[in-house]
Scaffold this motif. Structure first.
Motif, mmCIF file in Angstrom:
data_model
loop_
_atom_site.group_PDB
_atom_site.id
_atom_site.type_symbol
_atom_site.label_atom_id
_atom_site.label_comp_id
_atom_site.label_asym_id
_atom_site.label_seq_id
_atom_site.Cartn_x
_atom_site.Cartn_y
_atom_site.Cartn_z
ATOM 1 N N VAL A 48 0.861 -1.182 0.000
ATOM 2 C CA VAL A 48 0.000 0.000 0.000
ATOM 3 C C VAL A 48 0.898 1.232 0.000
ATOM 4 N N LEU A 49 0.486 2.230 -0.758
ATOM 5 C CA LEU A 49 1.177 3.516 -0.807
ATOM 6 C C LEU A 49 0.415 4.509 0.052
ATOM 7 N N VAL A 50 1.150 5.303 0.830
ATOM 8 C CA VAL A 50 0.530 6.305 1.688
ATOM 9 C C VAL A 50 1.128 7.668 1.354
ATOM 10 N N ASP A 51 0.272 8.559 0.873
ATOM 11 C CA ASP A 51 0.649 9.936 0.534
ATOM 12 C C ASP A 51 0.440 10.782 1.778
ATOM 13 N N LEU A 52 1.516 11.357 2.288
ATOM 14 C CA LEU A 52 1.490 12.097 3.546
ATOM 15 C C LEU A 52 1.250 13.586 3.382
ATOM 16 N N ARG A 53 1.043 14.041 2.149
ATOM 17 C CA ARG A 53 0.885 15.478 1.928
ATOM 18 C C ARG A 53 -0.481 15.947 2.421
ATOM 19 N N ARG A 54 -0.517 17.186 2.893
ATOM 20 C CA ARG A 54 -1.758 17.803 3.347
ATOM 21 C C ARG A 54 -1.999 19.050 2.517
ATOM 22 N N ALA A 55 -1.398 20.155 2.871
ATOM 23 C CA ALA A 55 -1.604 21.413 2.161
ATOM 24 C C ALA A 55 -0.977 21.381 0.771
ATOM 25 N N ASP A 56 0.011 20.533 0.568
ATOM 26 C CA ASP A 56 0.667 20.461 -0.736
ATOM 27 C C ASP A 56 0.187 19.265 -1.548
ATOM 28 N N PHE A 57 -1.010 18.775 -1.260
ATOM 29 C CA PHE A 57 -1.608 17.633 -1.954
ATOM 30 C C PHE A 57 -2.227 18.127 -3.259
ATOM 31 N N GLU A 58 -1.344 18.433 -4.208
ATOM 32 C CA GLU A 58 -1.794 18.975 -5.500
ATOM 33 C C GLU A 58 -1.012 18.300 -6.604
ATOM 34 N N GLY A 59 -1.539 18.371 -7.808
ATOM 35 C CA GLY A 59 -0.830 17.886 -8.978
ATOM 36 C C GLY A 59 -0.964 16.402 -9.238
ATOM 37 N N GLY A 60 -1.698 15.711 -8.375
ATOM 38 C CA GLY A 60 -1.910 14.286 -8.557
ATOM 39 C C GLY A 60 -1.232 13.466 -7.479
ATOM 40 N N THR A 61 -1.590 12.196 -7.459
ATOM 41 C CA THR A 61 -1.061 11.258 -6.474
ATOM 42 C C THR A 61 -0.820 9.929 -7.170
ATOM 43 N N ILE A 62 0.060 9.134 -6.635
ATOM 44 C CA ILE A 62 0.340 7.830 -7.224
ATOM 45 C C ILE A 62 -0.911 6.964 -7.086
ATOM 46 N N ARG A 63 -1.284 6.333 -8.175
ATOM 47 C CA ARG A 63 -2.531 5.567 -8.235
ATOM 48 C C ARG A 63 -2.705 4.625 -7.047
ATOM 49 N N GLY A 64 -3.886 4.704 -6.451
ATOM 50 C CA GLY A 64 -4.238 3.818 -5.347
ATOM 51 C C GLY A 64 -3.745 4.239 -3.981
ATOM 52 N N SER A 65 -3.060 5.361 -3.894
ATOM 53 C CA SER A 65 -2.516 5.810 -2.606
ATOM 54 C C SER A 65 -3.606 6.236 -1.634
ATOM 55 N N LEU A 66 -3.357 5.964 -0.360
ATOM 56 C CA LEU A 66 -4.176 6.529 0.707
ATOM 57 C C LEU A 66 -3.599 7.897 1.028
ATOM 58 N N ASN A 67 -4.433 8.868 1.357
ATOM 59 C CA ASN A 67 -3.932 10.167 1.787
ATOM 60 C C ASN A 67 -4.128 10.269 3.298
ATOM 61 N N LEU A 68 -3.009 10.173 4.023
ATOM 62 C CA LEU A 68 -3.013 10.298 5.473
ATOM 63 C C LEU A 68 -2.004 11.385 5.835
ATOM 64 N N PRO A 69 -2.454 12.630 5.952
ATOM 65 C CA PRO A 69 -1.510 13.720 6.225
ATOM 66 C C PRO A 69 -0.623 13.443 7.438
ATOM 67 N N ALA A 70 0.650 13.691 7.258
ATOM 68 C CA ALA A 70 1.652 13.390 8.288
ATOM 69 C C ALA A 70 1.335 14.048 9.620
ATOM 70 N N GLN A 71 0.771 15.251 9.579
ATOM 71 C CA GLN A 71 0.541 16.007 10.801
ATOM 72 C C GLN A 71 -0.434 15.324 11.751
ATOM 73 N N SER A 72 -1.256 14.415 11.256
ATOM 74 C CA SER A 72 -2.214 13.722 12.122
ATOM 75 C C SER A 72 -1.980 12.209 12.153
ATOM 76 N N LEU A 73 -0.852 11.769 11.636
ATOM 77 C CA LEU A 73 -0.593 10.337 11.496
ATOM 78 C C LEU A 73 -0.251 9.618 12.803
ATOM 79 N N TYR A 74 0.647 10.158 13.591
ATOM 80 C CA TYR A 74 1.211 9.418 14.722
ATOM 81 C C TYR A 74 0.149 8.775 15.633
ATOM 82 N N PRO A 75 -0.889 9.495 16.047
ATOM 83 C CA PRO A 75 -1.890 8.859 16.923
ATOM 84 C C PRO A 75 -2.686 7.744 16.226
#
Length: 156
Positions: A48-75
């Motif tokens: 599984v691919l995890v895209d950690l971008r939040r405010a810079d989540f622009e221009g596309g993402t690698i197909r099938g990626s989950l978007n879990l912004p790094a700033q809220s990931l740890y918990p």
């Protein structure tokens, strides 16, 4: 008449977002873009691919990626581990803009968590060069992106 002072209160230094969480204990390995591209073309379903971008989540993402912004990931690591460890996923690949900060930190945090669970079936990796490296590698890579916007990357 009393004089008003123009001096402002001293500024409090701003802490980076990750300062609220413990530093990773390990360094997660880096996986090459070429390896991930190969897996995608083979149709593998064990990563599984995890895209950690939040405010810079622009221009596309690698197909099938989950978007879990790094700033809220740890918990969320225990919940994410619970979901992934009960699946056929064997590799978790983390990325941000360049994988010079968020990607490597998240990969290491998750590697630490996997180790704390004594799990030898799941592995955590940072994606070489992040999304910027993926895009810069050419059309074989951008063809496997959702929402790819070439104009966004032209100025990068």
């Amino acid at each position: 008449m009393a004089s008003l002072s123009n001096s402002a209160a001293p500024e409090t230094p701003v802490q980076p977002w990750h300062a609220a969480y413990p530093a990773p204990k390990c360094t997660a390995p880096v996986i090459s873009r070429a390896e991930v591209l190969k897996w995608m073309k083979e149709g593998r379903k064990d990563f599984v691919l995890v895209d950690l971008r939040r405010a810079d989540f622009e221009g596309g993402t690698i197909r099938g990626s989950l978007n879990l912004p790094a700033q809220s990931l740890y918990p969320s690591l225990p919940s994410l581990y619970s979901v992934l460890s009960g699946s056929n996923v064997k590799q978790v690949i983390w990325y941000c803009g360049s994988c010079g900060g968020r990607g490597t930190r998240a990969a290491a945090w998750f590697a630490d968590y996997i180790e704390s669970q004594q799990d030898t079936d799941l592995a955590s990796f940072a994606l070489e060069g992040g999304i910027k490296g993926w895009v810069a590698s050419g059309s074989d890579y951008t063809a496997l992106m959702d929402g790819y916007d070439a104009s966004h990357w032209a100025s990068k």
